[in-house]
Design a protein around this motif. Structure first.
Motif, PDB file in Angstrom:
ATOM      1  N   THR B  56     -10.657  -6.654 -27.064  1.00 36.97           N
ATOM      2  CA  THR B  56     -10.325  -5.776 -25.930  1.00 36.97           C
ATOM      3  C   THR B  56      -8.815  -5.761 -25.711  1.00 36.97           C
ATOM      4  OG1 THR B  56     -12.409  -6.275 -24.867  1.00 36.97           O
ATOM      5  CG2 THR B  56     -10.689  -5.374 -23.454  1.00 36.97           C
ATOM      6  N   ALA B  57      -8.238  -6.961 -25.702  1.00 39.68           N
ATOM      7  CA  ALA B  57      -6.804  -7.059 -25.447  1.00 39.68           C
ATOM      8  C   ALA B  57      -6.026  -6.255 -26.486  1.00 39.68           C
ATOM      9  CB  ALA B  57      -6.365  -8.516 -25.460  1.00 39.68           C
ATOM     10  N   TYR B  58      -6.423  -6.393 -27.752  1.00 38.42           N
ATOM     11  CA  TYR B  58      -5.681  -5.692 -28.799  1.00 38.42           C
ATOM     12  C   TYR B  58      -5.968  -4.200 -28.807  1.00 38.42           C
ATOM     13  CZ  TYR B  58      -2.879  -9.250 -30.673  1.00 38.42           C
ATOM     14  OH  TYR B  58      -1.876 -10.157 -30.792  1.00 38.42           O
ATOM     15  N   LEU B  59      -7.257  -3.894 -28.666  1.00 38.56           N
ATOM     16  CA  LEU B  59      -7.647  -2.490 -28.754  1.00 38.56           C
ATOM     17  C   LEU B  59      -7.118  -1.706 -27.566  1.00 38.56           C
ATOM     18  CD1 LEU B  59      -9.416  -0.802 -30.649  1.00 38.56           C
ATOM     19  CD2 LEU B  59     -11.243  -1.087 -29.011  1.00 38.56           C
ATOM     20  N   PHE B  60      -7.330  -2.228 -26.374  1.00 43.79           N
ATOM     21  CA  PHE B  60      -6.959  -1.475 -25.180  1.00 43.79           C
ATOM     22  C   PHE B  60      -5.472  -1.634 -24.847  1.00 43.79           C
ATOM     23  CE2 PHE B  60      -6.463  -1.315 -20.536  1.00 43.79           C
ATOM     24  CZ  PHE B  60      -6.688   0.039 -20.376  1.00 43.79           C
ATOM     25  N   VAL B  61      -5.060  -2.874 -24.658  1.00 46.11           N
ATOM     26  CA  VAL B  61      -3.691  -3.118 -24.192  1.00 46.11           C
ATOM     27  C   VAL B  61      -2.658  -2.665 -25.230  1.00 46.11           C
ATOM     28  CG1 VAL B  61      -2.058  -4.881 -23.423  1.00 46.11           C
ATOM     29  CG2 VAL B  61      -4.440  -5.002 -22.726  1.00 46.11           C
ATOM     30  N   ALA B 168      -1.880  -7.608 -16.471  1.00 38.70           N
ATOM     31  CA  ALA B 168      -2.792  -7.505 -15.326  1.00 38.70           C
ATOM     32  C   ALA B 168      -4.189  -7.088 -15.773  1.00 38.70           C
ATOM     33  CB  ALA B 168      -2.229  -6.503 -14.324  1.00 38.70           C
ATOM     34  N   LEU B 169      -4.242  -6.088 -16.657  1.00 39.30           N
ATOM     35  CA  LEU B 169      -5.552  -5.569 -17.070  1.00 39.30           C
ATOM     36  C   LEU B 169      -6.261  -6.509 -18.049  1.00 39.30           C
ATOM     37  CD1 LEU B 169      -4.735  -1.759 -17.430  1.00 39.30           C
ATOM     38  CD2 LEU B 169      -5.855  -2.920 -15.543  1.00 39.30           C
ATOM     39  N   THR B 170      -5.531  -7.468 -18.605  1.00 38.34           N
ATOM     40  CA  THR B 170      -6.179  -8.433 -19.500  1.00 38.34           C
ATOM     41  C   THR B 170      -6.689  -9.649 -18.715  1.00 38.34           C
ATOM     42  OG1 THR B 170      -4.675  -7.794 -21.252  1.00 38.34           O
ATOM     43  CG2 THR B 170      -5.845  -9.846 -21.580  1.00 38.34           C
ATOM     44  N   PHE B 171      -5.851 -10.150 -17.803  1.00 37.52           N
ATOM     45  CA  PHE B 171      -6.208 -11.429 -17.167  1.00 37.52           C
ATOM     46  C   PHE B 171      -6.774 -11.278 -15.753  1.00 37.52           C
ATOM     47  CE2 PHE B 171      -3.109 -12.496 -20.500  1.00 37.52           C
ATOM     48  CZ  PHE B 171      -3.918 -13.329 -21.248  1.00 37.52           C
ATOM     49  N   PHE B 172      -6.642 -10.086 -15.137  1.00 38.73           N
ATOM     50  CA  PHE B 172      -7.264  -9.867 -13.825  1.00 38.73           C
ATOM     51  C   PHE B 172      -8.490  -8.965 -13.949  1.00 38.73           C
ATOM     52  CE2 PHE B 172      -2.894 -11.018 -12.802  1.00 38.73           C
ATOM     53  CZ  PHE B 172      -3.122 -12.037 -11.891  1.00 38.73           C
ATOM     54  N   ALA B 173      -9.057  -8.966 -15.113  1.00 37.35           N
ATOM     55  CA  ALA B 173     -10.301  -8.225 -15.352  1.00 37.35           C
ATOM     56  C   ALA B 173     -11.213  -9.143 -16.165  1.00 37.35           C
ATOM     57  CB  ALA B 173      -9.990  -6.946 -16.134  1.00 37.35           C
ATOM     58  N   PRO B 174     -12.512  -8.901 -16.112  1.00 39.14           N
ATOM     59  CA  PRO B 174     -13.424  -9.786 -16.864  1.00 39.14           C
ATOM     60  C   PRO B 174     -13.373  -9.531 -18.363  1.00 39.14           C
ATOM     61  CG  PRO B 174     -14.657  -8.056 -15.797  1.00 39.14           C
ATOM     62  CD  PRO B 174     -13.235  -7.867 -15.372  1.00 39.14           C
TER      63      PRO B 174
END
Lengths: 269, 240
Positions: B56-61, B168-174
């Motif tokens: 998720t982190a790589y694909l999205f962020v 924020a979107l990586t660590f403040f999201a599930p």
């Protein structure tokens, strides 16, 4: 035949008017310059002609068609642009050529020709070129598809005097070979040297004509330089003869430069 | 149009040589190190979260950040004008920037999966669900990046915000833990974060749970929402 026909176009950015009821033409085998102060709407006008912007009102025809339909047949050099720094000179030319639909075989020959003309090292990365060489590369990119019409927004900005002269010669050669060129410039000597016709623009067309027509229309005086006394006179046409007769030694009579006309026109705006 | 896309993507991929060291580190070595270190703290079913979370982190962020930054830089550098003036439609150029980023992301995802298979004995229970989850996430991430570039415009601002938003979107999201870990009143808040949808779609697809399809659908709906709220047309106006 007109290669560019602009008919009563208007363009606004919010409440600010950039172009107001502008009509102009560029004929075949002609170099036309647009002159005007900063913020006069020159770049906006060019962007509409090469199809990056659409006019709010009015109509534009380029090579007889709407600008969107002829983009691949023209060459453009936008004002504020940098080449793709992560690509070599060759790749910058190759990819823009392929995107414009130039055949691979023809493209390689064309790149060889252009890099030689502009004295560009094909293997060098664009990011490593000096400002002037980057501008030359961008000009070469505009010409890679051998366009019928070139639209150049301040083509020689950042070039040294020698580089400017070379570009002037090149543009004049292109004109002789049947191409049409529309350009903007802040260098008045450039406009005077290159242009068949000039449009003075400040939101709207203030006036247009050949450089000599403009000079004749807007100035009634001549500059007389007395080299013996080291003095410069500005006199009306009918007084020139009298003044010249009174000078004992070398002298020169000149029409005012385009720069004088420009300053006179835009000072009065 | 396909020829244009092909050459635009090829041109951008070719540029990878300019930042090859950074690319190899952040796309291949960093995810490997990250997964090996943090995966060793987790046990049982939660190990899957380190894999789905890193994807998720790589694909999205990574995708939204790169698309936003690349677009903002192309606009600022005037190259957007150059390409548009060369007869390429704005949408096609934006799409090619997104597509080239996605191609680069594939190697990261393969590296993450390789660690999952070899170190954590990952079992990808449904390849079709996984592919659907990846595809929908890629579309939404690229759209999100385009929207970000259109709103912020300035490449320096885009760079700052994409970094902040990325964290924020990586660590403040599930992303690295289950949604159920978040207490109920706050759980609703994470539905405002696009990364929640992506992480859930990917997690359930690895598990082979058809529930993944619902999350993928939500991801697509989010992408459509971003497009139809007039943000992409704003991008096109920015370029003007």
């Amino acid at each position: 035949m007109n290669v560019v026909e602009v008919d009563q176009i208007q363009k606004r950015y919010g409440k600010s008017i950039a172009n107001e009821a502008i009509s102009m033409t560029v004929k075949e085998h002609e170099i036309v310059s647009i002159l005007g102060p900063n913020g006069a709407g020159k770049t906006t006008l060019l962007k509409q002609i090469y199809g990056e912007l659409e006019p709010d009102k009015g109509e534009i025809r380029v090579l007889g068609k709407k600008p969107d339909n002829v983009k691949k047949k023209i060459g453009i050099l936008p004002q504020e642009v940098r080449p793709f720094g992560y690509l070599t000179v060759y790749d910058n030319l190759y990819y823009i050529g392929r995107i414009k639909g130039v055949n691979k075989g023809i493209l390689k020959e064309r790149i060889d020709q252009l890099t030689e003309t502009f004295e560009l090292d094909k293997r060098k990365y664009a990011r490593d070129l000096s400002g002037g060489m980057k501008r030359k590369l961008l000009l070469a990119m505009a010409m890679v598809n051998d366009p019928e019409l070139l639209i150049l927004d301040e083509p020689t900005v950042g070039l040294d005097p020698e580089g400017r002269r070379k570009i002037w010669d090149l543009l004049l050669d292109l004109k002789r070979s049947g191409k049409s060129i529309l350009l903007t410039t802040h260098y008045l000597d450039e406009a005077e040297k290159l242009s068949d016709r000039i449009y003075f623009l400040n939101k709207k067309v203030l006036f247009s004509g050949t450089p000599s027509e403009i000079k004749t229309k807007f100035t009634e005086w001549y500059e007389v330089i007395d080299y013996t006394e080291g003095r410069v006179y500005r006199v009306n046409g009918d007084e020139v003869k009298k003044l010249v007769m009174s000078i004992h030694g070398k002298f020169e009579v000149k029409m005012p430069s385009l720069e004088e006309v420009y300053l006179q026109v835009f000072k009065g705006e | 149009m396909f020829r244009e896309i092909f050459y635009l993507v090829a041109m951008q991929i070719k540029g990878i040589k300019s930042y090859a060291i950074g690319y190899v580190f952040f796309s291949l070595l960093f995810p490997l190190g990250f997964m090996l270190v943090f995966g060793s703290f987790l046990t049982g079913p939660y190990v899957i979260y380190i894999i789905s979370g890193t994807i998720t982190a790589y694909l999205f962020v990574s995708t939204f950040g790169s698309v936003a930054n690349n677009l903002a830089n192309e606009i600022e550098g005037g190259r957007f004008s150059l390409i548009i003036g060369g007869g390429v439609r704005r949408e096609v150029y934006s799409l090619s920037i997104s597509l080239s980023q996605v191609i680069l992301d594939i190697s990261s995802i393969l590296a993450i999966l390789a660690v999952g298979f070899l170190v954590y004995h990952l079992q990808l229970k449904s390849i079709p669900l996984f592919v659907i989850a990846l595809g929908s996430s890629i579309i939404m991430s690229a759209t999100f990046g385009m929207v970000l570039a259109s709103i912020l415009k300035n490449p320096y601002v885009v760079s700052q915000y994409s970094t902040v938003l990325g964290f924020a979107l990586t660590f403040f999201a599930p992303v690295y833990y289950p949604l159920s870990f978040i207490p109920l009143p706050f759980r609703y808040l994470v539905f405002l974060e696009p990364s929640t949808y992506v992480s859930q779609a990917i997690y359930y697809s690895i598990e082979g749970n058809p529930y993944s399809l619902l999350w993928s659908l939500a991801v697509i709906a989010l992408a459509l929402f971003l497009i139809t709220t007039n943000k992409i047309p704003r991008l096109l106006k920015v370029i003007q």
